[in-house]
Design an enzyme around this catalytic site. Structure first.
Site, PDB file in Angstrom:
ATOM      1  N   CYS A  56      35.605  34.871  37.751  1.00  0.00           N
ATOM      2  CA  CYS A  56      36.698  34.805  38.726  1.00  0.00           C
ATOM      3  C   CYS A  56      37.252  33.384  38.806  1.00  0.00           C
ATOM      4  O   CYS A  56      38.414  33.191  39.104  1.00  0.00           O
ATOM      5  CB  CYS A  56      36.234  35.307  40.075  1.00  0.00           C
ATOM      6  SG  CYS A  56      34.668  34.619  40.558  1.00  0.00           S
ATOM      7  N   SER A 113      38.623  42.775  41.973  1.00  0.00           N
ATOM      8  CA  SER A 113      40.050  42.499  41.812  1.00  0.00           C
ATOM      9  C   SER A 113      40.746  42.358  43.165  1.00  0.00           C
ATOM     10  O   SER A 113      40.327  42.940  44.165  1.00  0.00           O
ATOM     11  CB  SER A 113      40.700  43.616  41.007  1.00  0.00           C
ATOM     12  OG  SER A 113      40.579  44.839  41.699  1.00  0.00           O
ATOM     13  N   THR A 114      41.832  41.610  43.172  1.00  0.00           N
ATOM     14  CA  THR A 114      42.609  41.425  44.398  1.00  0.00           C
ATOM     15  C   THR A 114      43.197  42.760  44.848  1.00  0.00           C
ATOM     16  O   THR A 114      43.262  43.050  46.050  1.00  0.00           O
ATOM     17  CB  THR A 114      43.691  40.351  44.162  1.00  0.00           C
ATOM     18  OG1 THR A 114      43.011  39.126  43.859  1.00  0.00           O
ATOM     19  CG2 THR A 114      44.561  40.132  45.381  1.00  0.00           C
ATOM     20  N   VAL A 167      41.910  45.837  44.551  1.00  0.00           N
ATOM     21  CA  VAL A 167      40.921  46.634  45.278  1.00  0.00           C
ATOM     22  C   VAL A 167      40.541  45.933  46.588  1.00  0.00           C
ATOM     23  O   VAL A 167      40.340  46.591  47.614  1.00  0.00           O
ATOM     24  CB  VAL A 167      39.678  46.929  44.407  1.00  0.00           C
ATOM     25  CG1 VAL A 167      38.600  47.638  45.208  1.00  0.00           C
ATOM     26  CG2 VAL A 167      40.069  47.788  43.207  1.00  0.00           C
ATOM     27  N   GLU A 197      35.768  38.317  47.753  1.00  0.00           N
ATOM     28  CA  GLU A 197      35.722  37.294  46.701  1.00  0.00           C
ATOM     29  C   GLU A 197      36.555  37.868  45.556  1.00  0.00           C
ATOM     30  O   GLU A 197      36.119  38.802  44.888  1.00  0.00           O
ATOM     31  CB  GLU A 197      34.255  37.146  46.282  1.00  0.00           C
ATOM     32  CG  GLU A 197      33.879  35.803  45.771  1.00  0.00           C
ATOM     33  CD  GLU A 197      33.996  34.738  46.828  1.00  0.00           C
ATOM     34  OE1 GLU A 197      34.964  33.974  46.728  1.00  0.00           O
ATOM     35  OE2 GLU A 197      33.146  34.684  47.733  1.00  0.00           O
ATOM     36  N   GLU A 226      45.933  36.967  36.203  1.00  0.00           N
ATOM     37  CA  GLU A 226      44.547  36.776  35.791  1.00  0.00           C
ATOM     38  C   GLU A 226      44.275  37.686  34.593  1.00  0.00           C
ATOM     39  O   GLU A 226      44.421  38.904  34.689  1.00  0.00           O
ATOM     40  CB  GLU A 226      43.619  37.144  36.949  1.00  0.00           C
ATOM     41  CG  GLU A 226      42.155  37.014  36.594  1.00  0.00           C
ATOM     42  CD  GLU A 226      41.234  37.280  37.775  1.00  0.00           C
ATOM     43  OE1 GLU A 226      41.404  38.306  38.457  1.00  0.00           O
ATOM     44  OE2 GLU A 226      40.327  36.463  37.999  1.00  0.00           O
ATOM     45  N   LYS A 262      26.837  49.088  46.235  1.00  0.00           N
ATOM     46  CA  LYS A 262      27.293  49.827  45.049  1.00  0.00           C
ATOM     47  C   LYS A 262      27.495  48.859  43.887  1.00  0.00           C
ATOM     48  O   LYS A 262      28.247  47.894  43.987  1.00  0.00           O
ATOM     49  CB  LYS A 262      28.620  50.555  45.298  1.00  0.00           C
ATOM     50  CG  LYS A 262      28.981  51.470  44.123  1.00  0.00           C
ATOM     51  CD  LYS A 262      30.397  51.993  44.166  1.00  0.00           C
ATOM     52  CE  LYS A 262      31.373  51.136  43.407  1.00  0.00           C
ATOM     53  NZ  LYS A 262      31.131  51.057  41.938  1.00  0.00           N
TER      54      LYS A 262
HETATM   55  P1  NAP Z   1      37.495  46.382  40.461  1.00  0.00           P
HETATM   56  O1  NAP Z   1      38.020  47.744  40.266  1.00  0.00           O
HETATM   57  O2  NAP Z   1      38.033  45.523  41.534  1.00  0.00           O
HETATM   58  O3  NAP Z   1      35.898  46.528  40.604  1.00  0.00           O
HETATM   59  C1  NAP Z   1      35.040  45.827  41.464  1.00  0.00           C
HETATM   60  C2  NAP Z   1      34.178  46.792  42.251  1.00  0.00           C
HETATM   61  O4  NAP Z   1      34.991  47.518  43.180  1.00  0.00           O
HETATM   62  C3  NAP Z   1      33.502  47.846  41.406  1.00  0.00           C
HETATM   63  O5  NAP Z   1      32.224  48.129  41.941  1.00  0.00           O
HETATM   64  C4  NAP Z   1      34.442  49.011  41.567  1.00  0.00           C
HETATM   65  O6  NAP Z   1      33.901  50.259  41.254  1.00  0.00           O
HETATM   66  C5  NAP Z   1      34.799  48.911  43.016  1.00  0.00           C
HETATM   67  N1  NAP Z   1      35.999  49.649  43.395  1.00  0.00           N
HETATM   68  C6  NAP Z   1      37.040  50.026  42.615  1.00  0.00           C
HETATM   69  N2  NAP Z   1      37.952  50.709  43.326  1.00  0.00           N
HETATM   70  C7  NAP Z   1      37.487  50.772  44.591  1.00  0.00           C
HETATM   71  C8  NAP Z   1      37.979  51.358  45.793  1.00  0.00           C
HETATM   72  N3  NAP Z   1      39.140  52.001  45.856  1.00  0.00           N
HETATM   73  N4  NAP Z   1      37.244  51.220  46.920  1.00  0.00           N
HETATM   74  C9  NAP Z   1      36.075  50.559  46.899  1.00  0.00           C
HETATM   75  N5  NAP Z   1      35.558  50.009  45.799  1.00  0.00           N
HETATM   76  C10 NAP Z   1      36.252  50.104  44.647  1.00  0.00           C
HETATM   77  O7  NAP Z   1      37.597  45.588  39.120  1.00  0.00           O
HETATM   78  P2  NAP Z   1      37.783  46.191  37.645  1.00  0.00           P
HETATM   79  O8  NAP Z   1      38.736  47.326  37.627  1.00  0.00           O
HETATM   80  O9  NAP Z   1      36.442  46.476  37.116  1.00  0.00           O
HETATM   81  O10 NAP Z   1      38.414  44.932  36.937  1.00  0.00           O
HETATM   82  C11 NAP Z   1      39.822  44.724  37.052  1.00  0.00           C
HETATM   83  C12 NAP Z   1      40.174  43.279  37.207  1.00  0.00           C
HETATM   84  O11 NAP Z   1      39.560  42.773  38.382  1.00  0.00           O
HETATM   85  C13 NAP Z   1      39.653  42.363  36.122  1.00  0.00           C
HETATM   86  O12 NAP Z   1      40.466  42.385  34.994  1.00  0.00           O
HETATM   87  C14 NAP Z   1      39.641  41.046  36.831  1.00  0.00           C
HETATM   88  O13 NAP Z   1      40.924  40.504  36.812  1.00  0.00           O
HETATM   89  C15 NAP Z   1      39.268  41.411  38.248  1.00  0.00           C
HETATM   90  N6  NAP Z   1      37.814  41.208  38.510  1.00  0.00           N
HETATM   91  C16 NAP Z   1      37.458  40.138  39.245  1.00  0.00           C
HETATM   92  C17 NAP Z   1      36.117  39.897  39.458  1.00  0.00           C
HETATM   93  C18 NAP Z   1      35.657  38.732  40.250  1.00  0.00           C
HETATM   94  O14 NAP Z   1      34.545  38.250  40.045  1.00  0.00           O
HETATM   95  N7  NAP Z   1      36.444  38.253  41.204  1.00  0.00           N
HETATM   96  C19 NAP Z   1      35.144  40.742  38.930  1.00  0.00           C
HETATM   97  C20 NAP Z   1      35.556  41.862  38.205  1.00  0.00           C
HETATM   98  C21 NAP Z   1      36.904  42.068  38.011  1.00  0.00           C
HETATM   99  P3  NAP Z   1      34.064  50.754  39.725  1.00  0.00           P
HETATM  100  O15 NAP Z   1      32.988  50.030  39.032  1.00  0.00           O
HETATM  101  O16 NAP Z   1      33.895  52.191  39.712  1.00  0.00           O
HETATM  102  O17 NAP Z   1      35.432  50.330  39.278  1.00  0.00           O
END
Ligand code: NAP
Ligand code: MG
Length: 500
Positions: free
Chosen positions: A301, A245-246, A248, A267, A398, A191
């Site tokens: 990250c 994100s941590t 999720v 990761e 973060e 996904k």
């Molecule tokens: P996120 O929600 O953790 O998104 C990462 C992936 O997980 C996306 O494909 C997301 O889908 C999916 N996801 C979200 N909720 C889920 C669930 N309950 N079960 C399974 N998969 C799920 O990150 P974000 O909300 O876009 O960003 C929030 C924060 O996360 C950022 O501000 C940053 O601090 C951190 N982040 C870290 C990284 C990294 O490289 N480690 C990358 C992105 C963000 P959707 O696209 O629909 O949300």
């Protein structure tokens, strides 16, 4: 019903058209319930395309396709060298379409086109090639125990792997995930992030063209709480790999625990310390430190978001660092000299601006930036805070944007304590001309990666991943192969006596 078509026109000229469907069994299909969602250009906030929105039922269809492929046309059915050949073909097709994929990535994510081309998509091909090389070097081993028995250890694929990726490096995260999984013979249901589904869809065309059997790679666009959660909870997915994100990440682990105990690698986030000793080459330290936090608009990250400068050079460092940060070109991703484009979405823009506000309210000094850039889109001026309380929100959390906090330190003991005072442990950097000092410090830092006199260096050959709450497992390098395979120990009796 036919799936939506994505038709893009790029600001620097050129067009691209491909399917916005779910990629299942090598075909682009509409979502079962016909739903679609909008993809937005972060430079102006306007819709550029509609793509299919997967439901839990669509995930199930994709998993069935992946299972069938695993059992019949991939995995142990296909020799490693053949899997390697297909991966090489895919890398070649990506290279042949590099400009177009880079333009798609830039339009969808907001990163500079020149960087998407020179770094992101170039690295996509490099990663796929690297794992192509591993595909037929999965040798297993014979373990000597005693001469009456033969012990064989095989390294077998996991089966069907679920992969959930973020929006900061949409194409590169796609490559990091599919490369090792395919090399080891797994099939995939991946996904993409809701903000950035497009480059993966273009690459799905190439996966089909390369000749991968149907069902080996299945890619769905959709939302985390629906499609992502359906992957994490699925009873017929053997492993899930997640980057994001941590918060999720925790949910993924819980879902795995309460479903079929699928294997999990994560990761996650970071708040990585970047340390400048007084004996560092100052220009080098400033250049890499600016790059360390501001690359990809702070959406890394491993971003060097906490800079620690030795007291005796603090003023000198800050004067030059401010200057460097102010010189960063923010603007249209398709203009030649742009380094920083918009943040990926309105939500991320709002989150970062809320952090900047909280920094000001909690008494930190805003040295530069802190405001919107331009009139439209999600641009933020590169931002530097000093006098930051380490326990404040901007000191601890973060931010995932172009915002850095700079602290002073007195001596080594003071430094190590401060640098390691975080729930995260993804990366760190040390700048010093003294090799002993640099390596002693590197050894004491709680981080999965430590850079010495550089920052943000990632190579397909070198493992990457987190200590502490930054993750579980390692990506890249040989290490990633282990997380996409499982060992089987075969005991063969040669002439052991009957036991009873
Ligand atoms: P996120 O929600 O953790 O998104 C990462 C992936 O997980 C996306 O494909 C997301 O889908 C999916 N996801 C979200 N909720 C889920 C669930 N309950 N079960 C399974 N998969 C799920 O990150 P974000 O909300 O876009 O960003 C929030 C924060 O996360 C950022 O501000 C940053 O601090 C951190 N982040 C870290 C990284 C990294 O490289 N480690 C990358 C992105 C963000 P959707 O696209 O629909 O949300
Ligand atoms: Mg999200």
């Amino acid at each position: 019903m036919a799936p939506p078509t994505v038709s893009l026109s790029f600001p620097h000229g050129g067009k691209s058209s491909f399917s916005g469907g779910l990629f299942i069994n090598n075909e682009f299909v509409a979502a079962g319930d016909g739903k679609t969602f909008a993809v937005v250009n972060p430079s102006d906030g306007k819709e550029i395309a509609q793509v299919a929105e997967a439901s839990a039922k669509d995930v199930d269809v994709a998993v069935k396709a992946a299972r069938k492929a695993f059992n019949e046309s991939w995995g142990l059915n296909v020799p490693g060298f053949k899997r390697g050949q297909l991966l090489i073909k895919l890398a070649e097709l990506i290279e042949a379409n590099l400009e177009e994929i880079a333009a798609i990535e830039s339009l969808d994510n907001g990163k500079a086109f020149s960087i998407a081309k020179g770094f992101d998509i170039t690295e996509v091909a490099a990663n796929i090639r690297y794992y192509a090389g591993w595909a037929d070097k999965n040798h297993g081993k014979v373990i000597e125990v005693d001469s009456s028995k033969l012990h064989i250890q095989r390294q077998e694929p996991m089966g069907v792997c679920g992969q959930i990726i973020p929006w900061n490096f949409p194409a590169l995260m796609f490559a990091w995930k599919i490369g090792p999984a395919l090399a080891m013979g797994n099939t995939i249901v991946l996904k993409t992030a809701e903000q950035t589904p497009l480059s993966a869809l273009k690459m799905c065309e190439l996966i089909k063209e390369a000749g991968f059997p149907p069902g080996v790679v299945n890619v769905i666009s959709g939302f985390g709480p629906v499609a992502g959660a359906a992957i994490a909870n699925h009873m017929d997915i053997d492993k899930v790999a997640f980057t994001g994100s941590t918060l999720v990440g925790r949910n993924i682990l819980k879902a795995a625990a309460s479903s079929n105990l699928k294997k999990v690698t994560l990761e996650l986030g970071g708040k990585s310390p970047n340390i400048i000793f007084a004996d560092a080459d100052l220009d080098q330290a400033i250049s890499w430190s600016a790059f360390g936090i501001m690359f990809n608009h702070g959406q890394c990250c491993c971003a060097g978001s906490r800079v620690y400068v030795e007291e005796s050079i603090y003023e000198k460092f800050m004067a030059k660092f401010d200057e460097k940060i102010k010189s960063i070109q923010v603007g249209n991703p398709f203009e030649g000299n742009t380094f920083q484009g918009p943040q990926v979405s309105q939500l991320q823009y709002d989150r970062i601006m809320a952090y900047i506000d909280s920094g000001k309210k909690e008494g930190a000094t805003l040295r530069t930036g802190g405001i919107r850039h331009g009139q439209e889109g999600y641009f933020i001026e590169p931002t530097v805070f000093t006098d930051v309380n380490p326990d404040s929100k901007i000191g601890r959390e973060e931010i995932f944007g172009p915002v850095v906090v700079v602290h002073k330190f007195k001596d080594n003991a003071d430094l190590i304590k401060k640098a390691n005072d975080s729930v995260y442990g993804l990366a760190a950097a040390v700048f010093s001309r003294d090799v002993t000092r640099a390596l002693d410090t590197a050894n004491k830092l709680q981080a999965g990666t430590v850079w010495v006199n550089c920052y943000n260096q990632l190579n397909p050959q070198v493992p990457f991943g987190g200590f502490k709450q930054s993750g579980i497992g390692r990506e890249l390098g040989e290490a990633a192969l282990a997380s996409y395979s499982q060992s089987k120990s075969i005991h063969v009796n040669l002439h052991a006596p009957n036991p009873m």
